[in-house]
Motif scaffolding. Structure first.
Motif, PDB file in Angstrom:
ATOM      1  N   THR A 203      19.505  53.593  40.808  1.00 41.07           N
ATOM      2  CA  THR A 203      19.304  54.267  42.254  1.00 41.07           C
ATOM      3  C   THR A 203      20.322  54.101  43.232  1.00 41.07           C
ATOM      4  OG1 THR A 203      16.830  54.082  41.621  1.00 41.07           O
ATOM      5  CG2 THR A 203      17.455  54.594  43.887  1.00 41.07           C
ATOM      6  N   TYR A 204      20.820  52.840  43.066  1.00 43.30           N
ATOM      7  CA  TYR A 204      22.034  52.341  43.724  1.00 43.30           C
ATOM      8  C   TYR A 204      21.559  52.229  45.482  1.00 43.30           C
ATOM      9  CZ  TYR A 204      24.448  53.577  40.002  1.00 43.30           C
ATOM     10  OH  TYR A 204      25.027  53.544  38.701  1.00 43.30           O
ATOM     11  N   ALA A 205      20.239  51.996  45.795  1.00 45.12           N
ATOM     12  CA  ALA A 205      19.832  51.956  46.820  1.00 45.12           C
ATOM     13  C   ALA A 205      19.790  50.410  47.557  1.00 45.12           C
ATOM     14  CB  ALA A 205      18.168  52.464  47.140  1.00 45.12           C
ATOM     15  N   GLY A 206      20.302  49.380  46.648  1.00 45.66           N
ATOM     16  CA  GLY A 206      20.470  48.004  47.017  1.00 45.66           C
ATOM     17  C   GLY A 206      19.119  47.180  47.135  1.00 45.66           C
ATOM     18  N   SER A 207      18.040  48.015  46.627  1.00 44.25           N
ATOM     19  CA  SER A 207      16.766  47.134  46.613  1.00 44.25           C
ATOM     20  C   SER A 207      16.360  46.779  45.225  1.00 44.25           C
ATOM     21  CB  SER A 207      15.776  47.923  47.142  1.00 44.25           C
ATOM     22  OG  SER A 207      14.377  47.078  47.161  1.00 44.25           O
ATOM     23  N   VAL A 208      16.107  45.221  45.359  1.00 41.92           N
ATOM     24  CA  VAL A 208      15.658  44.748  43.903  1.00 41.92           C
ATOM     25  C   VAL A 208      14.340  45.332  43.390  1.00 41.92           C
ATOM     26  CG1 VAL A 208      14.656  42.581  44.747  1.00 41.92           C
ATOM     27  CG2 VAL A 208      15.562  42.690  42.655  1.00 41.92           C
ATOM     28  N   SER A 209      13.468  45.697  44.586  1.00 33.88           N
ATOM     29  CA  SER A 209      12.319  46.268  43.978  1.00 33.88           C
ATOM     30  C   SER A 209      12.060  47.314  43.196  1.00 33.88           C
ATOM     31  CB  SER A 209      11.704  46.760  45.547  1.00 33.88           C
ATOM     32  OG  SER A 209      12.259  48.199  45.975  1.00 33.88           O
ATOM     33  N   TYR A 210      13.394  47.992  42.834  1.00 38.22           N
ATOM     34  CA  TYR A 210      13.348  49.290  41.917  1.00 38.22           C
ATOM     35  C   TYR A 210      13.211  48.629  40.453  1.00 38.22           C
ATOM     36  CZ  TYR A 210      14.582  52.573  45.513  1.00 38.22           C
ATOM     37  OH  TYR A 210      14.478  53.394  46.786  1.00 38.22           O
ATOM     38  N   LEU A 211      13.365  47.266  40.419  1.00 33.58           N
ATOM     39  CA  LEU A 211      13.333  46.899  39.095  1.00 33.58           C
ATOM     40  C   LEU A 211      11.927  46.428  38.770  1.00 33.58           C
ATOM     41  CD1 LEU A 211      16.103  44.227  39.080  1.00 33.58           C
ATOM     42  CD2 LEU A 211      16.164  46.636  37.656  1.00 33.58           C
ATOM     43  N   ALA A 212      11.099  46.254  39.608  1.00 32.80           N
ATOM     44  CA  ALA A 212       9.722  45.613  39.316  1.00 32.80           C
ATOM     45  C   ALA A 212       8.791  46.746  38.337  1.00 32.80           C
ATOM     46  CB  ALA A 212       9.084  45.633  40.727  1.00 32.80           C
ATOM     47  N   PRO A 213       8.841  48.106  38.792  1.00 33.22           N
ATOM     48  CA  PRO A 213       7.946  48.909  37.677  1.00 33.22           C
ATOM     49  C   PRO A 213       8.618  48.644  36.441  1.00 33.22           C
ATOM     50  CG  PRO A 213       9.042  50.077  39.519  1.00 33.22           C
ATOM     51  CD  PRO A 213       9.815  48.815  39.658  1.00 33.22           C
ATOM     52  N   SER A 220      11.458  42.608  29.867  1.00 42.00           N
ATOM     53  CA  SER A 220      11.407  41.322  30.409  1.00 42.00           C
ATOM     54  C   SER A 220      12.528  41.033  31.644  1.00 42.00           C
ATOM     55  CB  SER A 220      11.737  40.235  29.373  1.00 42.00           C
ATOM     56  OG  SER A 220      13.142  40.379  29.045  1.00 42.00           O
ATOM     57  N   LYS A 221      12.374  40.297  32.384  1.00 38.87           N
ATOM     58  CA  LYS A 221      13.406  40.130  33.763  1.00 38.87           C
ATOM     59  C   LYS A 221      14.553  40.043  33.149  1.00 38.87           C
ATOM     60  CE  LYS A 221      10.310  39.043  37.848  1.00 38.87           C
ATOM     61  NZ  LYS A 221      10.156  38.318  38.932  1.00 38.87           N
ATOM     62  N   ASN A 222      14.800  39.043  32.093  1.00 43.83           N
ATOM     63  CA  ASN A 222      16.096  38.926  31.567  1.00 43.83           C
ATOM     64  C   ASN A 222      16.640  39.871  30.787  1.00 43.83           C
ATOM     65  OD1 ASN A 222      14.837  38.678  29.270  1.00 43.83           O
ATOM     66  ND2 ASN A 222      15.056  36.136  28.866  1.00 43.83           N
ATOM     67  N   ALA A 223      16.000  41.396  30.736  1.00 44.53           N
ATOM     68  CA  ALA A 223      16.619  42.314  30.164  1.00 44.53           C
ATOM     69  C   ALA A 223      17.115  43.395  31.317  1.00 44.53           C
ATOM     70  CB  ALA A 223      15.627  43.088  29.116  1.00 44.53           C
ATOM     71  N   LEU A 224      16.739  43.126  32.548  1.00 42.92           N
ATOM     72  CA  LEU A 224      16.958  43.982  33.668  1.00 42.92           C
ATOM     73  C   LEU A 224      18.237  43.862  34.531  1.00 42.92           C
ATOM     74  CD1 LEU A 224      13.055  44.701  34.468  1.00 42.92           C
ATOM     75  CD2 LEU A 224      14.756  46.229  33.306  1.00 42.92           C
ATOM     76  N   PHE A 225      18.911  44.773  34.971  1.00 37.84           N
ATOM     77  CA  PHE A 225      19.809  44.511  35.876  1.00 37.84           C
ATOM     78  C   PHE A 225      20.015  45.717  36.909  1.00 37.84           C
ATOM     79  CE2 PHE A 225      21.012  43.034  31.621  1.00 37.84           C
ATOM     80  CZ  PHE A 225      22.217  42.176  32.114  1.00 37.84           C
ATOM     81  N   LEU A 226      20.188  45.194  37.997  1.00 34.39           N
ATOM     82  CA  LEU A 226      20.254  46.194  39.215  1.00 34.39           C
ATOM     83  C   LEU A 226      21.585  46.919  39.431  1.00 34.39           C
ATOM     84  CD1 LEU A 226      18.273  47.164  41.659  1.00 34.39           C
ATOM     85  CD2 LEU A 226      19.586  45.602  43.086  1.00 34.39           C
ATOM     86  N   GLY A 227      21.467  48.147  39.551  1.00 32.44           N
ATOM     87  CA  GLY A 227      22.919  48.889  39.754  1.00 32.44           C
ATOM     88  C   GLY A 227      23.328  48.734  41.253  1.00 32.44           C
ATOM     89  N   ILE A 228      24.702  48.411  41.259  1.00 32.95           N
ATOM     90  CA  ILE A 228      25.435  48.552  42.682  1.00 32.95           C
ATOM     91  C   ILE A 228      26.535  49.303  42.200  1.00 32.95           C
ATOM     92  CG2 ILE A 228      26.496  47.112  44.108  1.00 32.95           C
ATOM     93  CD1 ILE A 228      25.219  44.655  43.266  1.00 32.95           C
ATOM     94  N   SER A 229      26.874  50.137  43.348  1.00 37.26           N
ATOM     95  CA  SER A 229      28.049  50.829  43.421  1.00 37.26           C
ATOM     96  C   SER A 229      28.833  50.666  44.644  1.00 37.26           C
ATOM     97  CB  SER A 229      27.801  52.464  43.330  1.00 37.26           C
ATOM     98  OG  SER A 229      28.879  53.468  43.651  1.00 37.26           O
ATOM     99  N   PRO A 230      30.052  50.651  44.485  1.00 41.05           N
ATOM    100  CA  PRO A 230      31.073  50.216  45.926  1.00 41.05           C
ATOM    101  C   PRO A 230      30.967  51.608  46.615  1.00 41.05           C
ATOM    102  CG  PRO A 230      32.186  49.437  43.788  1.00 41.05           C
ATOM    103  CD  PRO A 230      30.954  50.344  43.299  1.00 41.05           C
ATOM    104  N   GLN A 231      30.594  52.646  46.068  1.00 40.13           N
ATOM    105  CA  GLN A 231      30.508  53.674  46.865  1.00 40.13           C
ATOM    106  C   GLN A 231      29.544  53.716  47.836  1.00 40.13           C
ATOM    107  OE1 GLN A 231      29.661  57.355  44.753  1.00 40.13           O
ATOM    108  NE2 GLN A 231      30.223  58.689  46.176  1.00 40.13           N
ATOM    109  N   PHE A 232      28.282  52.904  47.584  1.00 42.42           N
ATOM    110  CA  PHE A 232      27.351  52.887  48.554  1.00 42.42           C
ATOM    111  C   PHE A 232      27.111  51.787  49.078  1.00 42.42           C
ATOM    112  CE2 PHE A 232      26.236  56.198  45.164  1.00 42.42           C
ATOM    113  CZ  PHE A 232      26.409  57.332  46.034  1.00 42.42           C
TER     114      PHE A 232
END
Length: 289
Positions: A203-213, A220-232
């Motif tokens: 989503t690139y909104a910068g919020s870790v809450s997007y991983l919770a669903p 598992s949490k150790n299978a999940l990564f939050l996307g970050i884009s230098p554009q945003f």
């Protein structure tokens, strides 16, 4: 003079080490040049000398076709330049311990991951992907279910994932997914979480809450990564984002297309902010030519 508790803490730090990040970081390179790919292995964590990135996803090969039941894999000029002309660069990254996946993406045609294809067509598509991953010696497949004229068929989607995982030649490899607006694929009786080894929330909104669903869906949490884009997300904000990911116990961050937005100096500074959150204030990331 140290008390018993302080001595115990010092002993534990000596045993476990200080400043070592348990996080993994993934990078997606969008239509990369050979130099872009080579550069992934040149970003090193100063305290360990190890690569900052654990995984590279080559973005992207395509799924082409005039009908859902006749999908064909397609490699554009950039992907071909890497896989056919510069595969030694991939081997160099792998020698450093960096896994290299390839993303398969729809291509504005009547074929794709979730088009209404037969079970036989789904299996054929899956096996073609696995055959090419084996041919090029890659470490996995990343699912990007976008840009097809047909989409949304959960049964076909599950059939492709299941066939990939069932192929014995894919054993031990990564099956990841671009996670975004896809809750319909994480429902019983066929749940994508049963087939995926990891996922990258985009989503690139910068919020870790997007991983919770996705934890709720069974990943598992150790299978999940939050996307970050230098554009945003500028360098001034990425440390805070990475700290939230670390504090909530997720595996790490995925960085989208830094080759499109950052030169090597600004990329080093950007990654340094992330590694400080993951491994401590003293750490930095250096580009080592």
């Amino acid at each position: 003079m140290f008390g018993k508790s302080a001595l115990l803490a010092v002993g534990l730090m000596a045993f476990f080490g200080v400043g070592e990040a348990s996080a993994r970081n993934v990078v997606f390179l969008n239509n990369p040049s050979p130099q872009d790919v080579k550069d992934v292995g040149k970003y090193l964590v100063s305290g360990t000398g190890q690569p900052f990135f654990s995984d590279l996803v080559l973005f992207a090969a395509n799924i082409n076709g005039s009908t859902p039941n006749t999908p064909v894999l397609y490699y554009n000029a950039e992907m071909s330049a890497i896989l056919k002309d510069n595969l030694s660069i991939v081997r160099g990254l792998q020698a450093q311990g960096i896994k290299v996946q390839i993303s398969y993406l729809g291509n504005h045609q009547n074929a794709g991951w979730s088009c209404n294809m037969s079970s036989a067509a789904a299996t054929k598509l899956a096996n073609a992907m696995v055959a090419d991953v084996v041919k090029y010696g890659l470490d996995g497949i990343s699912v990007d279910d976008e840009y097809s004229q047909c989409s949304g068929n959960a049964k076909a989607f599950y059939s492709v994932l299941k066939a990939i995982r069932a192929n014995s030649k894919f054993a031990g490899k990564t099956l990841s997914k671009a996670l975004w607006s896809d809750s319909s694929y994480f429902r019983s009786p066929s749940n994508a979480a049963d087939y995926l080894t990891e996922g990258y929330e985009m989503t690139y909104a910068g919020s870790v809450s997007y991983l919770a669903p996705y934890v709720g869906y069974g990943m598992s949490k150790n299978a999940l990564f939050l996307g970050i884009s230098p554009q945003f997300s500028p360098a001034s904000s990425v440390r805070s984002i990475a700290q939230d990911v670390e504090d909530d116990g997720y595996q790490g961050v995925m960085i989208w297309a830094p080759n499109a937005f950052l030169d090597t100096a600004s990329a080093s500074a950007y990654y340094t902010q992330i590694v400080k959150a993951q491994a401590g204030e003293a750490e930095s990331v250096e580009y080592v030519p």
